[in-house]
Every structure is written in structure tokens, then in C-alpha cells.
Design a protein around this motif. Sequence first.
Motif, PDB file in Angstrom:
ATOM      1  N   GLU A 101      36.123   7.022  38.243  1.00 60.18           N
ATOM      2  CA  GLU A 101      37.193   6.143  38.134  1.00 60.18           C
ATOM      3  C   GLU A 101      36.928   5.462  36.544  1.00 60.18           C
ATOM      4  O   GLU A 101      35.945   5.144  37.005  1.00 60.18           O
ATOM      5  CB  GLU A 101      37.906   5.276  38.924  1.00 60.18           C
ATOM      6  CG  GLU A 101      39.151   5.919  40.179  1.00 60.18           C
ATOM      7  CD  GLU A 101      39.923   4.894  40.753  1.00 60.18           C
ATOM      8  OE1 GLU A 101      40.459   4.452  39.815  1.00 60.18           O
ATOM      9  OE2 GLU A 101      39.478   5.219  42.665  1.00 60.18           O
ATOM     10  N   GLN A 102      37.407   5.502  35.758  1.00 60.40           N
ATOM     11  CA  GLN A 102      37.224   4.447  34.673  1.00 60.40           C
ATOM     12  C   GLN A 102      36.503   5.262  33.478  1.00 60.40           C
ATOM     13  O   GLN A 102      36.126   5.316  33.205  1.00 60.40           O
ATOM     14  CB  GLN A 102      37.053   3.684  34.534  1.00 60.40           C
ATOM     15  CG  GLN A 102      38.295   2.945  35.925  1.00 60.40           C
ATOM     16  CD  GLN A 102      37.427   1.221  35.707  1.00 60.40           C
ATOM     17  OE1 GLN A 102      36.762   1.341  36.431  1.00 60.40           O
ATOM     18  NE2 GLN A 102      38.332   0.535  36.230  1.00 60.40           N
ATOM     19  N   ASP A 103      35.995   6.684  34.367  1.00 62.37           N
ATOM     20  CA  ASP A 103      34.756   7.081  33.899  1.00 62.37           C
ATOM     21  C   ASP A 103      34.726   8.401  32.935  1.00 62.37           C
ATOM     22  O   ASP A 103      34.716   8.535  31.966  1.00 62.37           O
ATOM     23  CB  ASP A 103      33.150   6.593  34.722  1.00 62.37           C
ATOM     24  CG  ASP A 103      31.986   7.036  33.761  1.00 62.37           C
ATOM     25  OD1 ASP A 103      31.901   6.871  32.809  1.00 62.37           O
ATOM     26  OD2 ASP A 103      31.639   8.106  33.737  1.00 62.37           O
ATOM     27  N   HIS A 104      35.049   9.522  34.168  1.00 66.97           N
ATOM     28  CA  HIS A 104      34.854  11.015  33.847  1.00 66.97           C
ATOM     29  C   HIS A 104      36.146  11.525  35.333  1.00 66.97           C
ATOM     30  O   HIS A 104      35.565  11.396  35.900  1.00 66.97           O
ATOM     31  CB  HIS A 104      34.622  11.856  33.642  1.00 66.97           C
ATOM     32  CG  HIS A 104      33.481  11.900  34.735  1.00 66.97           C
ATOM     33  ND1 HIS A 104      31.951  11.297  34.788  1.00 66.97           N
ATOM     34  CD2 HIS A 104      33.101  12.490  34.961  1.00 66.97           C
ATOM     35  CE1 HIS A 104      31.645  11.506  36.026  1.00 66.97           C
ATOM     36  NE2 HIS A 104      31.614  12.963  35.997  1.00 66.97           N
ATOM     37  N   VAL A 105      36.368  13.222  34.671  1.00 64.15           N
ATOM     38  CA  VAL A 105      36.635  13.436  35.592  1.00 64.15           C
ATOM     39  C   VAL A 105      36.557  14.844  34.948  1.00 64.15           C
ATOM     40  O   VAL A 105      35.906  15.030  34.068  1.00 64.15           O
ATOM     41  CB  VAL A 105      38.510  13.910  35.135  1.00 64.15           C
ATOM     42  CG1 VAL A 105      38.973  15.360  36.385  1.00 64.15           C
ATOM     43  CG2 VAL A 105      38.805  12.582  35.725  1.00 64.15           C
ATOM     44  N   THR A 106      35.961  15.912  35.779  1.00 63.64           N
ATOM     45  CA  THR A 106      34.693  16.767  35.931  1.00 63.64           C
ATOM     46  C   THR A 106      35.490  17.911  36.348  1.00 63.64           C
ATOM     47  O   THR A 106      35.981  18.060  37.423  1.00 63.64           O
ATOM     48  CB  THR A 106      33.653  17.008  36.932  1.00 63.64           C
ATOM     49  OG1 THR A 106      32.711  15.828  36.240  1.00 63.64           O
ATOM     50  CG2 THR A 106      33.286  17.917  36.405  1.00 63.64           C
ATOM     51  N   LEU A 107      36.174  19.052  35.549  1.00 64.85           N
ATOM     52  CA  LEU A 107      37.007  20.445  36.543  1.00 64.85           C
ATOM     53  C   LEU A 107      35.729  21.235  36.165  1.00 64.85           C
ATOM     54  O   LEU A 107      35.585  21.650  35.474  1.00 64.85           O
ATOM     55  CB  LEU A 107      37.633  20.906  35.411  1.00 64.85           C
ATOM     56  CG  LEU A 107      38.972  19.621  35.267  1.00 64.85           C
ATOM     57  CD1 LEU A 107      40.449  20.903  34.322  1.00 64.85           C
ATOM     58  CD2 LEU A 107      39.595  19.320  36.020  1.00 64.85           C
ATOM     59  N   LEU A 108      36.000  22.258  37.035  1.00 72.88           N
ATOM     60  CA  LEU A 108      34.691  23.034  37.409  1.00 72.88           C
ATOM     61  C   LEU A 108      35.954  24.604  37.216  1.00 72.88           C
ATOM     62  O   LEU A 108      36.742  24.524  37.789  1.00 72.88           O
ATOM     63  CB  LEU A 108      34.920  23.450  38.727  1.00 72.88           C
ATOM     64  CG  LEU A 108      33.796  22.131  38.912  1.00 72.88           C
ATOM     65  CD1 LEU A 108      33.589  22.048  40.861  1.00 72.88           C
ATOM     66  CD2 LEU A 108      33.035  22.160  38.838  1.00 72.88           C
ATOM     67  N   ARG A 109      34.847  25.729  36.713  1.00 74.37           N
ATOM     68  CA  ARG A 109      35.657  27.065  36.552  1.00 74.37           C
ATOM     69  C   ARG A 109      36.357  27.962  37.795  1.00 74.37           C
ATOM     70  O   ARG A 109      35.522  28.006  38.510  1.00 74.37           O
ATOM     71  CB  ARG A 109      34.443  27.865  35.692  1.00 74.37           C
ATOM     72  CG  ARG A 109      35.574  29.340  35.969  1.00 74.37           C
ATOM     73  CD  ARG A 109      33.773  29.932  35.140  1.00 74.37           C
ATOM     74  NE  ARG A 109      33.775  31.101  34.392  1.00 74.37           N
ATOM     75  CZ  ARG A 109      32.684  31.660  34.387  1.00 74.37           C
ATOM     76  NH1 ARG A 109      32.377  31.909  35.341  1.00 74.37           N
ATOM     77  NH2 ARG A 109      32.832  32.484  33.393  1.00 74.37           N
ATOM     78  N   ASN A 110      37.188  27.959  37.428  1.00 70.47           N
ATOM     79  CA  ASN A 110      38.182  29.184  38.854  1.00 70.47           C
ATOM     80  C   ASN A 110      38.091  30.148  38.936  1.00 70.47           C
ATOM     81  O   ASN A 110      38.069  31.226  37.665  1.00 70.47           O
ATOM     82  CB  ASN A 110      40.266  28.537  38.407  1.00 70.47           C
ATOM     83  CG  ASN A 110      40.309  29.542  39.356  1.00 70.47           C
ATOM     84  OD1 ASN A 110      40.044  30.286  40.628  1.00 70.47           O
ATOM     85  ND2 ASN A 110      41.987  29.973  39.827  1.00 70.47           N
ATOM     86  N   PRO A 111      37.100  30.794  39.370  1.00 71.55           N
ATOM     87  CA  PRO A 111      36.322  32.041  39.026  1.00 71.55           C
ATOM     88  C   PRO A 111      37.740  33.049  39.514  1.00 71.55           C
ATOM     89  O   PRO A 111      37.096  34.489  39.727  1.00 71.55           O
ATOM     90  CB  PRO A 111      35.362  32.286  40.467  1.00 71.55           C
ATOM     91  CG  PRO A 111      35.521  31.496  41.352  1.00 71.55           C
ATOM     92  CD  PRO A 111      35.894  30.090  40.597  1.00 71.55           C
ATOM     93  N   ASN A 112      38.517  32.910  40.366  1.00 68.93           N
ATOM     94  CA  ASN A 112      39.706  33.625  40.878  1.00 68.93           C
ATOM     95  C   ASN A 112      40.618  34.356  39.585  1.00 68.93           C
ATOM     96  O   ASN A 112      41.616  33.697  39.895  1.00 68.93           O
ATOM     97  CB  ASN A 112      39.923  33.392  41.860  1.00 68.93           C
ATOM     98  CG  ASN A 112      38.699  33.258  42.883  1.00 68.93           C
ATOM     99  OD1 ASN A 112      38.258  34.015  43.235  1.00 68.93           O
ATOM    100  ND2 ASN A 112      38.752  32.402  44.411  1.00 68.93           N
ATOM    101  N   TYR A 113      40.389  32.842  38.352  1.00 68.38           N
ATOM    102  CA  TYR A 113      41.604  32.859  37.606  1.00 68.38           C
ATOM    103  C   TYR A 113      41.697  34.664  37.217  1.00 68.38           C
ATOM    104  O   TYR A 113      41.596  35.145  36.272  1.00 68.38           O
ATOM    105  CB  TYR A 113      41.185  32.011  36.344  1.00 68.38           C
ATOM    106  CG  TYR A 113      42.549  31.694  35.455  1.00 68.38           C
ATOM    107  CD1 TYR A 113      43.804  30.463  36.427  1.00 68.38           C
ATOM    108  CD2 TYR A 113      43.157  31.952  34.730  1.00 68.38           C
ATOM    109  CE1 TYR A 113      44.522  30.218  35.585  1.00 68.38           C
ATOM    110  CE2 TYR A 113      43.344  31.431  33.808  1.00 68.38           C
ATOM    111  CZ  TYR A 113      44.616  30.466  33.999  1.00 68.38           C
ATOM    112  OH  TYR A 113      46.114  30.584  33.694  1.00 68.38           O
TER     113      TYR A 113
END
Lengths: 307, 580, 311
Positions: B250-262
Amino acid sequence: MTTFILQRLAQAIPVLLGITLFTFLMSHLVPGDPVQIFAGERELSPERAAQVRRQYGLDRPLWVQYRDYMADLARGDLGRGLHSQRPVWETIREALLPTIQLTLAGLVVAVLLGVTLGVLAAIFRNSWIDTGAMVVALIGVSMPIFYLGLLLLFAFSFNLHLFPATGTGGWRYLVLPAVAVGFASSAYIARLVRSSMLEVLGQDYVVTARAKGVVERLVVVRHALKNALIPVVTFLGIQLAGLLTGAVVTETVFSRPGLGRVAVTAIGNRDFPLIQGTVLVAAVIYVVVNLIVDLSYAVIDPRIRYG
Amino acid sequence: MAAAGEGGRVVLPKRTVSRRAFVAGSAGVAALAATRLDAMAAAGGARPGSARLLRPAAQAGGTLTYGLSGDFDEKLDPQGTNFDTTIRVTLNICEPLVWMPAATEIVPNLADSWEVSPDGLVYTFRLRQGVTFHDGTPFNAAAVQFTFDRVVELDRLTATAAPGTTPVADPATVLTPGQSYNQLGPYERSEIVDDHTIRVVLSRPFTPFLSGLNGYLGIVSPTAVRTMGLAEFNRAPVGTGPYMFGEWVEQDHVTLLRNPNYVGGSPVFTTQGPPAFDEIIYRIIPDAAVRSGTLISGETQYIEEIDPLQLEDVRANPDLEVVERPQPGSGWILLFNLAREDKPQTEPAVRQALSFAVDKEAFNQAVFGGTNVPAASPLMRPTFGYEPRTEGLYSYDPERAASMLDAAGWVLNGDIREKNGQPLALVQPIIDRPQDNAMTTFLQGSFREIGVDLQVEPLELAAARERRIAGLYDVGMLWFSYADPDILRAIFHSENIGAYNRANYSNPEIDRMLDEAAASSDPEVRAQLYSQIQLRVLEEAVTIPLADSVVYNAKQRRLQGEILDYLASYVWMNDARFAE
Amino acid sequence: MGEAGSALRVTDAARRPAARATPPLGRQVRSRGLAEDALRRLWRNPGAAAGAVTLAVMILLAVFAPVVAPYDPIEQDSQAIRAAPSLDHPFGADAFGRDIFSRVLYGGRKSLPVGLIAVAIAAVVGVALGLVAGYYGRWVDGVVMRGVDLMLAFPGILLAMALVAILGTSLFNLMLAVGIASIPEYTRVVRGTTLSVRETEYVTAARVIGARDRAIVLRHILPNVLPPIIVLVTLGIAGAIILGSTLSFLGLGIKPPEPEWGNMLSDGRSMMRHFWWVSFFPGLAIMLTVLAINLLGDGLRDALDPRLRNR
């Protein structure tokens, strides 16, 4: 000793109760409706606002809201944040660690810098070293943290690339914020150390020590500095306890997560459970830290006994 | 923003605009509806010049760090949030049924195709097959129904609850919908036709329905919502998008990860398959100077809303590139509160005089470092129907302004004019933020030059809003990015008094023209009507247009393939990658 | 012992044995001499003299700003937007083309009072409460100190934010908020000193010969609490100006366009990199004021310290 601690803790209870009431009244005296904040930059229509107000029980009489809050508190439940619906304690627990890290690192900077400047100023009283040390300290005291913080960012992060500008992680993330937070305190410490050193240096036993031909450095270290540190410890107690104050601004400038920003956001949102929780936790920290500070006098000053 | 003067950015502000208004009205989007099938057909070639890669992204990997200009509203649930900031992140996780890359283009995403019943009440979507949520459950019609229904659940409960029973619903189990509620319009229910066909029923015809189905209505995994509970889902949303939720500090960052099944499938993007980056870190950096600094130092590779004063530095830097885009909608405008009957601004002469008193070029320089464009009309230039003749109406002419006030009986007494003992003073409560402060400070100086006292009261957001709801202001400010000139309805139609009609302006003829323009699908008729409306409200000086906004994001040149949407608010990352 | 703050009492007693050295009798006779003496020593201290002169100059400049300032401080000039320092604008111009030199001069009329009045509020209320609590002890002390604990435990900046939000963002409210938020510091320090002085022989003696409480407090106790208070006050003035500036940074400042140093500093921060003069000169003004007040405060403290008299 144990009795002393128990007594002090018992005294803390009315203070903490007072804090909850005080916070409650204050957050309701501040103009602004929590429900209107729900829509952020947009706005809620009156109908939607009423709907949300009902959903959160914010349409209940104030005293009912306070009573229910206190009942939850008695069970050790700080409630849930209005916006996140997350237990307040979880939010605070997460934010507490970076704030404590920041405060402790800031204290290290403040003490190192402050004691050095203060001792130098006292020993070389009325010389250019005295003046110089005090001017450095005063620059610290006369510069707002946000301004110093930006200066540090421009110099050491954006130009010299020495430290990252934002976020948390290893010690490198902590250096600039710690300097920003600690510099102002170092000015206070320097002045405290200087004036207590001057007093102590003027006292009979130090004069005697000097007269006996004890080496100057030894006088400073053994006699003067030790005594001069007592008010510094008091000051540190207040600083540590007031950790939120410096944290609020530093965390904003350096985009660091922490309790200060939680508090400011909660106030902005009129998120009552979160405001209440943050203030309460800060108050508990204050009580505990001051107890520790008082106990630490016994270590520094053997004349003090607790009975 | 919606709100006016409050400086945020609104996408489709349907809420305060009464729904009825929109029904009758959204001819702007009616044009859109008319062309939607063409748009679909054309969508493949929507981005001329971009070779279409029918292959997964290069196995580039790596991390993209994106500097967000603001925090989230403690929400990552796309249906719970009110912040565009949240959607900028979550549209990568929870994709909507359709995308809107340009003003009149609606392009398939999770919906392969759709048709609208002749009465405009029923939308039937055929959904893409073979898509799975990040939790492994299949994407189907039930998920769409679940997503839409959760937005109106509270509404339904409140409607059926006996009055006085509180609380009506536990916020821990019943969603408090955010902007999604407005995006969904007059949604009534949806019917599952088969596993991949859904029929959405509206309570009345609502042409902008498709354009509302953006990131705020990103489809969520019903299984995830049920098993995680609302609070937990809000912290870790689960959808079908190219990136999956990683972590949120919170208040810092959000990390998203690649969806290998996209699997992809939207013709907007060239990459069909998993995206390039291993992860995207969305870092919250509210201070513009700091944000710009992190781009220059390389800590971030894409930032939104660059510090105007650092624009030249960034432009001069061969490694960096500015992404510049004028926005559609209504720019920064000043509105006079006409409902304060005893106040000077109710006199047209006063308002007209003030319109001559603002040097808009200097305003742009002082407040925005010259990065925006001086405004002439309440419609920004890229908006359909913008009337260039508005540019000749009010030039900067303080002498003329002063003599107009003299003629109206407002005479100088010291620095400030007065009439019958009443000083020419206007009160403007603002939210105490640097930009709001700068704008009002400038106006204060301009008005003072002709003897008008603009009394600015900087307040906190909540307090400022309370003031506005109570109507205690003489002057207000508004800014609204929007895709259609129908935005004028929100600001000037009498049925939006109490909402975004901050001027409390009520003119039956303007109401009629707004309704007519909204109902018409003939672009020439609409342009004609909007032209008259713009000229008319300016002649009456209900508003002083100040600046047309231009978005300046910036990035490192090696970042390629990211797409800034039509409103210049959302950045689509499906194709984003670092050049070798 | 055993009540909160008891350690502080001991500490202060330990720190300040000099208080005990003040002779109990004949004090009245010597007090005029003390003041004269102090003043004389103050002037002999070069730092203090420099501080006093600087402060006097700043106050005069603020008072006579309308005469001295070359421009109207709120007059905007679109030809001079962010103009660099020059003969026309010795300190440059800000984002609205306003002359920074004139604004700094006028700013003193807001900023100096903010610091002085806020600290005066805090010091008067805080010292009074501290004296009462320390002198009467028992339940009075208990009530006052619980209140002080409560205020200290409540984060100061949040208190100031809340007060400004409730009362509105006027200059006076700002002073009030800053003042109220800093009351407890004074109370705590004064109470500690009072407790220790109360037990000294000369106070006991005064009581025995029938002196009234008020006389004892004002004549014997107050002089002893002054030195630490002077240090707090000098730092507090700086702190008040800075806190005002910080509130402005957090979005709770005072109304534009009247210049105020803290506000100018906060507004200029985004221009720090390319237009340094916008924030540098108000910053310099704050620093000079703070420096002057502190030099003066140090001098005063030394001058009032009986042990340093003969040096």
C-alpha cells in the motif's frame, strides 16, 4: 521497579480512553462527510450517498457509533477501514514497520550529527567552530522537511544517482529519507547537548576534575557528555513518540509507505475507524516509549531510583 | 474531474448527469452506435502502419516500472473503485468486454461481437471462447452476469429493504460499487443464453452503454470473489487479462505478473498471446517533480503527467520521449454561480467584464508552464462540434473590462469596486492543491487589476465539497475529459443543477438545443446546435473558458508498443515491450 | 514518585543544581541588578548582539515594507513570469510575475507574527499550566498532566491539521493551531522544574515566613523555569514558521495571495530545479530570522544564567 511500570501502565488507560473520545469528537467536528469522499474526485448523488451511508451505518446517532466502536475495541477489534474493508490493524501493522525503520534511521542521523555538533560547539564555546556548528544546526531547524527532502532528491538521486528516489527495500532506500527526517532533530539535539554540556562543564565536579589535571578529553567524555545526554534521551523519547509528525511529510516526499501517509489519507477520507486506529497506535507507542525513556534514566543517572 | 475544479480526471461521468438525460441524450454516442459494426470491421486495421504480429511477444522478459501520479482509493476491485488510477492498473488484470481506442470505435475484446435490439433495450453479446481466469476457472456468460450483477446488488437490496432498517447490507459481503455503477447505466438484468452468449437488458434505451463498458467493468472471476471474500479480492483481483496480480504494497506499488496462458484476441493489439514483460511495477509517485526525476534517472520507464517545468529537459534527452495528447471534453473553465441572487455575478455585465479580464496565455504560462492551450470555448478543441468562432468573443482587454464595470455602476472605492455599498467581491472555495491554488491565484491577480476582489478559500477536499453541496460559492471551476460534446449537457442543462451544473444555469432554449443535439444522429445538425450552444453560453458569460488540457506522459524511448487510449487516461500494455 | 513525568523532575533537578544556589533572601534587592547585569552581558555577547540587530532589521523591514518594497507584492506581471533576479527584480519574480523581493518584505508581516504569536500562546498557557501543576501537585497535577499526556500522545501534526480544518485556514487559526499543538512541551518542562524548585530551602523558607502562593510562584519559581523556556521559545518560533509551511505543503495553508514565507517556500518547491530564486529567498528569510532569534536566545540564556555572571 515492577510497581513503577505497572503504575505507569495503569495511568495510560485513562489517557488512551481520552484519546479515543478526543479523536472521535475531533473527526466529527472536522467538516466533511465520509460518504461524499467515497466517490473520490467524482461525486455521489444524494440518493447514492444516502444508500452508502445506510450500508455503513453512518446514519446512526454519533453516540451509538462511538458506543459500538468502544464495544469492538474492548474485544480487541479495531474495526475495518471504511474504504478498504480491511481490518484496521492489518493496515496499520503493514505501515508500522517502514515508519519505525524510517524513524530509527532518522534518530541515528540526528544523534550522530547532533551530538557531534553540540559537543564541538560546547568545547569551543564562542569560537568560530561554535558558530559554525550552530549555523549548520540552524539550517536544519529552519528548513522544512519537504524542502530538504526535495533538495536531497535532486542532488543525490536525480543528479548523482547515488540513491533511489522512491520506495522501500534495502538500506539505500532509507538513507535520504533518514537524513531528511533526522537533520531537523539534529539541530535540536546539538543545542540541547551544547547547553547541557556548558552547564555541566561549569559545575564544581568538572571544574575540580579539570583542576586536578584530568585530561580535557576525559573530562568531556567521562563527566560532561554523560550528564549532557540525559535531556537528549528525554528529547529522543518525545521524537520517537512523535514519529508520525516527521513521517507524514517524509513519506509523502519520498513516496514511502508508512503510518504517516495512512493517517493523512484516513483524515482526508474521514475514515473514522482508520483515524481512530492510527491515533490509538501512535498513542500506545508514545506511552511505551516514554516508559522506556524514563527507565533508561536509571541507567544513565544512578542517582535516580524507582520505588 | 470531475469535479470540477477538483482536478482529477473523469472518464464517463454519468452519475451526476441524470440518467434520464443520458437516455434522451447521447446522440454523440449515437453516432458511435451507428458506426460500431464498421468499427469492428475496421478494427483490425485500426492502427495503420503497425504490422500485425500473430505471434506471442518477443521473449523479452524484463520489468517495466510505471510511475503513477496518484494513489488508489484503497481499492483494486475494478467494480469498487472510483479512481482512474486503479483502473490504469486493473485493466491489465480484469479486461472488459470491449475497448474504445478512438472516438467512434468500439472494438471487441472479451466479447467477439454483439447486437442491439431495435428498441435499444437488449444487448446480446457473443463471448470469446477458450479464455480462462487467472485462477484457472473458465470465462463464460455466468462470469459476465456475476460482474454486472455485483454492481447493482446494493441498489437492489436497498430497493427491497424496509425503510429504517440499518445497516442495510454488510459492506464486507455486499459490494459498495464505485464508478462502475455509473458506467453500467440503466442496467436491469442479464440473461444467460448459453455458456458464451449473454443478453443484457436495460430499463430504458441508453446509447452510450457500450462506451461505458470500460475498465471499470472489467470481468472478474466469480469463483475468486466468492472464495476470497470482498476485502481479500479487493487486495488481489482475479481476471482474464494479459497480466496477473502479483503484490500490492500500500502507498508504494502494485506488481503485476505476466499471464503465461493469455490468448489475446482483441484486434486492438498486435500481440496475440502472453505479453512481453515478466512483470510490471506500478509505482505510486504523487510529486510531479519526483516522478519526472525517476524517469530521467531510469528508475521508471513510463510516467504519467510529467512536471511541466521539466518538459524541456525530457524533450532534450535523447533517451526519453514525451507522449503528448490533447484531450477531448471540457477543459478548465470558470463557472459563475447564478443562484446567489444578491451577488454581483448575477449581473451579465459583471460576468462579461470579467471575461475580458483574463489573459489566458499568461494563465497558461503561469499555471501550466505553457503546456496547455488557452481556451476559447467550454469544449476543448479536439472535441467534435468545437466552434472556432468562439475564439473571437473575448480577447484580453482589461481597459474594456474596467469601463464595462464603470458603465454598470460598479465604481472604484480604493482598490475594489462597489455599488450601493456592496463591494465587488466573489468567494471561491478551492481544494488546497498546488494547481488549484495557482489557477485561483492568477485569477485573483487578473480580477484585482480591474477592481474585483476574488476571495479564495483553500480547503481540504471533504470541506470544499461540503461547501459546494451547500451552494456557498460565487465562482467554481470544472474540468472534464469526455469523448462527446454531450458533456455540455452535464454542465449547462437545467436538469443537472445540483450536479455538475455548478452555475445553476437554467435556460429553456439551451435545454431544448442540448436535448435535440443529443437525440440527433446527423453530425451536421449536431455541430450546428453545439455551435449555437457554445456561442450562447459565452455571450451570456456563464463561463470563462481558461485552458484546454493536454496530457503529457513520458517514457524511455526503448519502451514501445504501449497505447494511450482516446481519453488519454489509460495505457494499454498488451503490446508493450523494450526494443532490443 | 511514581507519577508520570517523575523522572523528568529528577532530571531537571539534576541538570539544574544552580537553581538551588539562588539565595533565598535579598533576592528582591538584587533583582534589578540582575536584569541590568543580564542586559549588559547580552550586549557584550557578539552573537546575541548580531542576532538582536538582525531581528530588529527584519522587523523594521516588515513594518516599513510598504515604503521599502519596490512593487505591490500581489501585483502580477505577465512579462515577468519566473524572471531571474535582475536590477528590476533583485530577487527575481515568481510564477505570476510577482516581485519576490517585495513579497519577502511583506511576507515578514505574516510570518514573524505567526512564529511569535503561536509561541506566545504556547508559552503563556504552557508555563501557567506547568507552574500550577508543579506547585500545587496532587490532583491538580494529576489532571493537568493527564491532559498533557493526552495531547502529547496525540500526534501534533494531526492535531494541527484537524484544528486548521475545523477552524478554517486563516492566519490567526494557523497561529492558534500551531500554538495549541505546542502547549504540552512547555507544560512538561516547567512542571519538572517547578517540582524541584518547590522543595528547595528558600521556597520552604518563604512559605514559613508567610509568603502567598502567587508571590512564591512568580518571584521564586518563575525565574528558575525561564532559562529552559527561552531555549524552547527560540526553537519554537522557528518550528512554528516551519509547521505553517508544512501545513501549506499538506494542503492546509493560509489564503493566497498575501505573501507568507512558509507558503512561498512551499509554492516554489516545484520550481526548485529551474527557478531556484522562487523558493530560495523566502527560505533565506526564514533561515535568517531563525538564526537571529536563536543567537539572541542563546545570549539571553547565558545572560540569565547566574553561574556565568562573572565570566
